[in-house]
Design an enzyme around this catalytic site. Structure first.
Site, short mmCIF file in Angstrom:
data_model
loop_
_atom_site.label_atom_id
_atom_site.label_comp_id
_atom_site.label_asym_id
_atom_site.label_seq_id
_atom_site.Cartn_x
_atom_site.Cartn_y
_atom_site.Cartn_z
N GLY A 13 0.85 -1.18 0.00
CA GLY A 13 0.00 0.00 0.00
C GLY A 13 0.89 1.24 0.00
O GLY A 13 2.07 1.17 -0.30
N TYR A 14 0.32 2.39 0.36
CA TYR A 14 1.10 3.62 0.38
C TYR A 14 2.33 3.50 1.27
O TYR A 14 3.45 3.84 0.86
CB TYR A 14 0.24 4.80 0.86
CG TYR A 14 -0.86 5.20 -0.08
CD1 TYR A 14 -0.57 5.77 -1.32
CD2 TYR A 14 -2.19 5.02 0.26
CE1 TYR A 14 -1.59 6.14 -2.19
CE2 TYR A 14 -3.22 5.38 -0.61
CZ TYR A 14 -2.90 5.94 -1.83
OH TYR A 14 -3.91 6.31 -2.68
N LYS A 39 0.05 -9.46 -2.01
CA LYS A 39 -0.87 -10.45 -2.55
C LYS A 39 -0.95 -10.39 -4.07
O LYS A 39 -0.99 -11.40 -4.75
CB LYS A 39 -2.26 -10.23 -1.94
CG LYS A 39 -3.31 -11.22 -2.38
CD LYS A 39 -4.62 -10.96 -1.66
CE LYS A 39 -5.69 -11.97 -2.07
NZ LYS A 39 -6.97 -11.72 -1.35
N VAL A 82 0.05 -13.16 3.06
CA VAL A 82 0.52 -13.41 4.42
C VAL A 82 -0.61 -14.05 5.21
O VAL A 82 -1.74 -13.58 5.20
CB VAL A 82 0.97 -12.10 5.09
CG1 VAL A 82 1.37 -12.34 6.55
CG2 VAL A 82 2.14 -11.47 4.33
N GLU A 171 -16.88 11.14 -0.20
CA GLU A 171 -16.30 11.14 -1.54
C GLU A 171 -17.02 10.14 -2.45
O GLU A 171 -17.22 10.39 -3.64
CB GLU A 171 -14.80 10.85 -1.49
CG GLU A 171 -13.99 11.99 -0.88
CD GLU A 171 -12.52 11.94 -1.25
OE1 GLU A 171 -11.93 13.01 -1.52
OE2 GLU A 171 -11.95 10.82 -1.26
N ALA A 316 -3.49 8.63 3.83
CA ALA A 316 -2.41 8.41 2.85
C ALA A 316 -1.24 9.34 3.10
O ALA A 316 -0.07 8.94 2.99
CB ALA A 316 -2.96 8.60 1.43
#
Length: 403
Positions: A13-14, A39, A82, A171, A316
Site C-alpha cells: 500500500g502507500y 498479494k 501473508v 467522496e 495516505a
C-alpha cells in the site's frame, strides 16, 4: 545464502511501497536484502477506490504494476498472501511458503470495521480493494438494468444507500451522484426515480473538517440530490436495507454500501501485538512495543501526537511520511545509530465533492472551496504518483485535468 541483514516489508500500500522505495534510495545494495511481499502484482491508489466503486474511473486507472516502479534488481518481490506473523521466531508464514527476517515492516493495510452492527459484514458492500470496488459498480449498474428491462419494477432497486459520512463515504456519495445521470440516460430511466441516501450516526458529516467547509459540502451535495440522515444510528443491515433509529425504520435499497470505518488487518492482532481500537500503538520511532526489529506503519498503527494528546491522522499523507521515517530508522539500526521519532507534517487535507468541486484545509488552516480545492486535490494525487514513479507515472496515470 546471503549474509546481509534481511528487511521484509509486508504489503504494497502507500506505506509499504514508499518504505521500499526509500530503502532502495537510502541503502547501498551490499547493506541489506530487501523483500517486498504483496498479494497482487500491483499496487492500487486506495484514495481512488471510491471512484472505481462509483464507476467514474476505470479500475486500471487506479492500479500501478509494482515492477514498473520498484527496482527488481534491488528488491525481491514475492507475490503471496501473508497468513501469520511470528515475531518471536522472526518468521512470516504465507499461503505458499515462509520467510525469515532480521527487520520487519508491517504495512498490511486495513479491513472494514463493522462496530458490531448486525448484518454489515454479511450483507453490505465495502470499498476495500480494486476487486470489491469494481464489483460495487457492476452491482449498482445491474440494478438499473433489472429495472429498465422490466425484470423488477420496484423503484427501490434504484436506491443507493451509503452508511458512514466520513472521508470515504462522502467522496463516494459525490461520485455516485455524478454517475447517476449517466446511468439514467443509458437505461432511459427518469433521474427522479433514483435516490442516493447517506446515513450517519454522528451529528455531522466529515468529522474533523471546519464547520463552514462541512456546511458547504453538505449543501452542495444536497443541491445535487443527496439525502442525508445525520444523527441516525444504523441498528442492522439486511440484504437490501438499513434498519435505523430508535423506531427501527427500514430504508430499502438495491445497492447497500458500508463506509463507516476501518481497522488494522486482523493478522496483526493474531500475531500477539496489543491493539487499541483495532490498531497497534506504535512507539515514537514507529517500532512495535516490545520488538526492536519490527515496525508497524500505515493503517495498521496509531502514532501518538504527544503535543496535542491524540493520535496523528491515519491517512495516505501520514502513511507516506511514516515510510520516510521508517526507512531512515532502518538505516540507523543497520549502522548502530539512534532512531528518530516520527513527527507528522500536516500539509492539509482535501475532500472531493465530484469532478469540479471539493473542500480543503491546507497550510495554516487556509480554507479552499470549489474548483480551487479540486485543483489542489489533483495536485496531491499527482504528487504521490511523482514520488513513487516519477514524471512518467503522472503522464500515464495522473489527473492532469483539474476541472
Amino acid at each position: 545464502m546471503s549474509s546481509k541483514p534481511r528487511i521484509l516489508v509486508l504489503g504494497a500500500g502507500y506505506a509499504g511501497m514508499m518504505t521500499t522505495k526509500r530503502l532502495t534510495q537510502q541503502l547501498k545494495p551490499e547493506e541489506a536484502d530487501i523483500i517486498l511481499v504483496n498479494k497482487h502484482n500491483y499496487h492500487y491508489q486506495t484514495t481512488w477506490l471510491h471512484e472505481v466503486a462509483a464507476g467514474t474511473i476505470d479500475p486500471n486507472r487506479a492500479r500501478i504494476m509494482i515492477s514498473d516502479v520498484i527496482d527488481t534488481k534491488r528488491v525481491q518481490i514475492v507475490y503471496d498472501s501473508v497468513t501469520e506473523i511470528k515475531p518471536q521466531e522472526q518468521r512470516v508464514m504465507m499461503e505458499n511458503g515462509e520467510l525469515g527476517y532480521d527487520y520487519l515492516v508491517i504495512s498490511l493495510g486495513f479491513e472494514t470495521a463493522t462496530f458490531g452492527i448486525p448484518g454489515i459484514a454479511e450483507h453490505a458492500w465495502t470499498i476495500e480493494n480494486i476487486e470489491n470496488s469494481k464489483a460495487i459498480y457492476e452491482h449498482m449498474e445491474s440494478q438499473f438494468i433489472r429495472y429498465a428491462s422490466g425484470e423488477d419494477d420496484d423503484e427501490k432497486l434504484l436506491n443507493i444507500l451509503i452508511g458512514g459520512s466520513g472521508f470515504t463515504g462522502i467522496e463516494f456519495v459525490a461520485e455516485v451522484i455524478e454517475k447517476v445521470p449517466e446511468l439514467c440516460r443509458k437505461y432511459e430511466i427518469s433521474e427522479e426515480k433514483v435516490r442516493v441516501l447517506n446515513v450517519e450516526a454522528a451529528p455531522t458529516i466529515l468529522p474533523g473538517f471546519d464547520e463552514e467547509l462541512v456546511e458547504y459540502a453538505k449543501s452542495r451535495l444536497e443541491n445535487r440530490g443527496v439525502e442525508f440522515r445525520i444523527g441516525t444510528k444504523i441498528q442492522e443491515c439486511t440484504p437490501d436495507s438499513f434498519i435505523v433509529g430508535e423506531d427501527k425504520e427500514e430504508i430499502k435499497a438495491g445497492t447497500v454500501v458500508w463506509t463507516g470505518g476501518v481497522q488494522a488487518n486482523s493478522i496483526v492482532g493474531e500475531a500477539g501485538f496489543e491493539l487499541t481500537k483495532g490498531k497497534v500503538n506504535a512507539r515514537e520511532d514507529l517500532r512495535a512495543p516490545g520488538f526492536d526489529n519490527v515496525f508497524v506503519i500505515g493503517d495498521c498503527s496509531w502514532v501518538w501526537d504527544y503535543e496535542n494528546d491524540k493520535p496523528y491522522p491515519v491517512n495516505a499523507q501520514s502513511a507516506i511520511q511514516e515510510a520516510g521515517t521508517c526507512a531512515s530508522n532502518l538505516k540507523a539500526l543497520l549502522h548502530g545509530e539512534n532512531t528518530s521519532r516520527f513527527v507528522f507534517d500536516n500539509k492539509g487535507v482535501v475532500a472531493s465533492l465530484g469532478k469540479g468541486d471539493a473542500i480543503g484545509n491546507i497550510l495554516d488552516d487556509k480554507k479552499l472551496y470549489g474548483k480551487t480545492a479540486r485543483a489542489m486535490k489533483n495536485v496531491i494525487d499527482n504528487r504521490y504518483l511523482f514520488l513513487v514513479g516519477g514524471p512518467k507515472l503522472i503522464l500515464k496515470k495522473g489527473k492532469v485535468r483539474f476541472f
